[in-house]
Design an enzyme around this catalytic site. Sequence first.
Site, PDB file in Angstrom:
ATOM      1  N   HIS A 320       0.825  -1.215   0.000  1.00 31.03           N
ATOM      2  CA  HIS A 320       0.000   0.000   0.000  1.00 31.03           C
ATOM      3  C   HIS A 320       0.856   1.260   0.000  1.00 31.03           C
ATOM      4  CE1 HIS A 320       0.848   0.934   4.283  1.00 31.03           C
ATOM      5  NE2 HIS A 320       0.826  -0.382   4.456  1.00 31.03           N
ATOM      6  N   CYS A 337       3.568  -4.711   6.653  1.00 30.14           N
ATOM      7  CA  CYS A 337       3.199  -4.462   5.261  1.00 30.14           C
ATOM      8  C   CYS A 337       4.413  -3.989   4.469  1.00 30.14           C
ATOM      9  CB  CYS A 337       2.108  -3.397   5.194  1.00 30.14           C
ATOM     10  SG  CYS A 337       0.535  -3.889   5.941  1.00 30.14           S
TER      11      CYS A 337
END
Length: 392
Positions: A320, A337
């Site tokens: 992301h 992430c």
Amino acid sequence: MHVGSGRRSVLLASALMGSLALSACSGGSGGSSAAGSEARITVTPGEGKEVELGSPISVKAEGGRLTGVEVKDDKGQKVAGQLTDDGSSWTSEGKVGPQTTYTVRSTAKGGKDGKGKESSSTATFTTKQAPKLNKLTNTPGDGQTVGTGMPVSILFDNPVDKSKRAEIEKSLKVTTQPKVEGAWGWVKDWSGQDRIDWRPKDYWPSGTKVSVNGNLAGVDSGEGGWFAHNYQFGFAIGADHKAVIDVPSHTLTMYENGKPVGDIKGSAGSPVDPTRGGVHTVRSKNAAETMDSSTIGHGNEWMLDSKWVTHLTASGTFLHSAPWNQSLGVENNSHGCFGMTTSDAKRVYDFLPIGSTVEVKNTSSTKVTDVGNGLEVWQESWDQWQKRSALK
């Protein structure tokens, strides 16, 4: 429809709900032959309104050969079946579904050679209502084009008893063009629901067409649950797009047909929360999303808006945009992430279709990602995966 001495199939149909009145040419349970005929036709289950679930429909000709069998449910859908080589009996390919009325129309001719007098039968019966219906949700959806790592995933809305898994697995069929080797495996989904996935031995070849058929109507799933419908869906395999993240170099490399087509710098998980290793499958994507720390066990530490979010694990391993991170490409400091600039996150988002794979290499994480934590079928070797089948 008339059938000869060879095997003939009638079209597959879903079992649906409703009722019809019984009519038989000469009366009697399960239908009967015409008066004076040499062949007597018997239909099982026999006529009635509370017929037990879990059995196929069969038609037999005593003293002759069947020349035609047509079975329809109360919505007019035909039921598939097979005729024996000698024409003595016909059996449905599936079982009777719950709370469904079936009408069976049959003809036969007397004598072993089937040249005697013709008899006919019309029999109607209605099955019992199931205590509980089990439904399924399939991934991918019908008609989708997906990446080369996508498994067939079937999620059940009610539990499936272990003793019923073998029969259910036998009722599911994957057909591919070209032919691709693969196997079913039983999985506990991250939600806690039962699931069965089919994965190819190796990644799908681009351009493969996949068809999935579930002949489940009338199959008992245990714990009071029954399937009421047959299922069919298909999908296609698109371009061979993959990504590899090398954690120490803070780099995500995109590959097309096995060749690198671009590097992106970013930030993987910190030494405290390292990014999970192995081969992940892109399970879903969101153009915009709020990153909530409470969803991954970090309380109320942050609430951040992100764009171009590519989901890997169900537990929160994502690719992301991370515009708040000033150390992209320099330091791994995320909570697991892989964060990037907004423009790079869009490049990755656009490049990786659902079902493509992202391999994480050289991470310090020792956590083994469970197969049910997303579409994580590539976390296991082919030998490990095959052991998940209920038929082994």
